[in-house]
Design a protein around this motif. Sequence first.
Motif, PDB file in Angstrom:
ATOM      1  N   CYS A  55       0.854  -1.196   0.000  1.00  0.00           N
ATOM      2  CA  CYS A  55       0.000   0.000   0.000  1.00  0.00           C
ATOM      3  C   CYS A  55       0.891   1.247   0.000  1.00  0.00           C
ATOM      4  O   CYS A  55       1.877   1.318   0.738  1.00  0.00           O
ATOM      5  CB  CYS A  55      -0.922  -0.010   1.215  1.00  0.00           C
ATOM      6  N   HIS A  56       0.519   2.229  -0.824  1.00  0.00           N
ATOM      7  CA  HIS A  56       1.274   3.492  -0.924  1.00  0.00           C
ATOM      8  C   HIS A  56       0.327   4.651  -0.617  1.00  0.00           C
ATOM      9  O   HIS A  56       0.146   5.555  -1.428  1.00  0.00           O
ATOM     10  CB  HIS A  56       1.883   3.647  -2.313  1.00  0.00           C
ATOM     11  N   ALA A  57      -0.271   4.607   0.555  1.00  0.00           N
ATOM     12  CA  ALA A  57      -1.238   5.639   0.938  1.00  0.00           C
ATOM     13  C   ALA A  57      -0.598   6.816   1.658  1.00  0.00           C
ATOM     14  O   ALA A  57      -1.309   7.729   2.087  1.00  0.00           O
ATOM     15  CB  ALA A  57      -2.318   5.014   1.827  1.00  0.00           C
ATOM     16  N   GLU A 108       3.822  14.752   1.476  1.00  0.00           N
ATOM     17  CA  GLU A 108       2.413  15.077   1.302  1.00  0.00           C
ATOM     18  C   GLU A 108       1.871  15.739   2.562  1.00  0.00           C
ATOM     19  O   GLU A 108       2.120  15.280   3.682  1.00  0.00           O
ATOM     20  CB  GLU A 108       1.611  13.807   1.020  1.00  0.00           C
ATOM     21  N   ASN A 109       1.120  16.816   2.370  1.00  0.00           N
ATOM     22  CA  ASN A 109       0.500  17.533   3.468  1.00  0.00           C
ATOM     23  C   ASN A 109      -0.953  17.085   3.576  1.00  0.00           C
ATOM     24  O   ASN A 109      -1.773  17.364   2.706  1.00  0.00           O
ATOM     25  CB  ASN A 109       0.571  19.042   3.243  1.00  0.00           C
ATOM     26  N   ALA A 110      -1.273  16.364   4.650  1.00  0.00           N
ATOM     27  CA  ALA A 110      -2.610  15.810   4.807  1.00  0.00           C
ATOM     28  C   ALA A 110      -3.661  16.892   5.021  1.00  0.00           C
ATOM     29  O   ALA A 110      -4.851  16.661   4.789  1.00  0.00           O
ATOM     30  CB  ALA A 110      -2.626  14.818   5.970  1.00  0.00           C
ATOM     31  N   LYS A 111      -3.250  18.094   5.462  1.00  0.00           N
ATOM     32  CA  LYS A 111      -4.216  19.153   5.702  1.00  0.00           C
ATOM     33  C   LYS A 111      -4.817  19.697   4.411  1.00  0.00           C
ATOM     34  O   LYS A 111      -5.872  20.328   4.428  1.00  0.00           O
ATOM     35  CB  LYS A 111      -3.549  20.290   6.476  1.00  0.00           C
ATOM     36  N   GLU A 112      -4.121  19.484   3.282  1.00  0.00           N
ATOM     37  CA  GLU A 112      -4.618  19.976   2.002  1.00  0.00           C
ATOM     38  C   GLU A 112      -5.703  19.078   1.421  1.00  0.00           C
ATOM     39  O   GLU A 112      -6.329  19.417   0.430  1.00  0.00           O
ATOM     40  CB  GLU A 112      -3.461  20.095   1.011  1.00  0.00           C
ATOM     41  N   CYS A 113      -5.896  17.896   1.980  1.00  0.00           N
ATOM     42  CA  CYS A 113      -6.898  16.970   1.477  1.00  0.00           C
ATOM     43  C   CYS A 113      -8.275  17.377   1.998  1.00  0.00           C
ATOM     44  O   CYS A 113      -8.407  17.914   3.106  1.00  0.00           O
ATOM     45  CB  CYS A 113      -6.592  15.534   1.893  1.00  0.00           C
TER      46      CYS A 113
END
Length: 295
Positions: free
Chosen positions: A251-253, A258-263
Amino acid sequence: MALDLLETRFWATAKQPNDTDCSNTEGICPLTCEAMDLACYLIDSNAFIIISKEKSHVGRFFGEVDGSVMARLIKMAMFKRVSLYDYQAMCKMGGHSASSVCVRPLLSPFYGLAAALKWFLTNFLLFLLEFNICGLWHSDRFAEAKPGFKASAQKKKGDILQPCDTEYPSFVYEPSIKETNSLIKCGRCQKMFVTQAVPDSNLLMLVVQADCDCSRQYPAITMEPKEVKYNASVKCDRMKSQKVRRRPESCHAYHPQENAKECGDASQIYLSVSLFLTCLTASFTCLKASTLVFR
């Protein structure tokens, strides 16, 4: 690089300076792509036009614009034809296929009665679903159907599509050939062209003599897909050979950059109680008003 900047640099580079030594040159000198008898193109490694004097040519396959030069480039092995397949295409059904599907044998005298009853129940249910009493009171919402819309709807309804496999050509540049030129005889005139690869890129510059029309002798080369016809045995073998898709082993999640706040936070859907009550109240009010009118 933006296309406008690339186009500006291309036209500036393709123009010979006015102080060019033309003592040992025959014909017009210095040359420029702005001349009427020359057509200059910048194409990529798949023969799609990037830059052209004609804005309508940009983005098109070069074989559709000049079939004679493209045919000669293929013959000189500068471009190689490759067949690609689309196994998820949709094709139009022929008239005989559509009619043959609709023909059913008359199994018994009750078949027609059962079909009529099925049609009546289906349309009655659709009528109940689409019927709106409130819409009868607000007659301004009704729209008159136009003949053009009806004709287009019938035309779209007649185009029945079905899944099929299609084959379409693709053309790939041979990087070992950096430069080439040739002369094409087209009846009373001759067309000369020169092709040269742009260094450190997948682009090619193509200069064509534009005052000679070869469209009658050399038709345009298109990339239109064609349906692939299979017999029963070949189609069965092809379906067996297709591998079933499976999930990746790992898994490549997550990625450290990567900034999770932008999701976006849309993992759950909640019911808006206030909006639901408002819609319910409006529906009851409209239904009550229509009942009073009919009384």
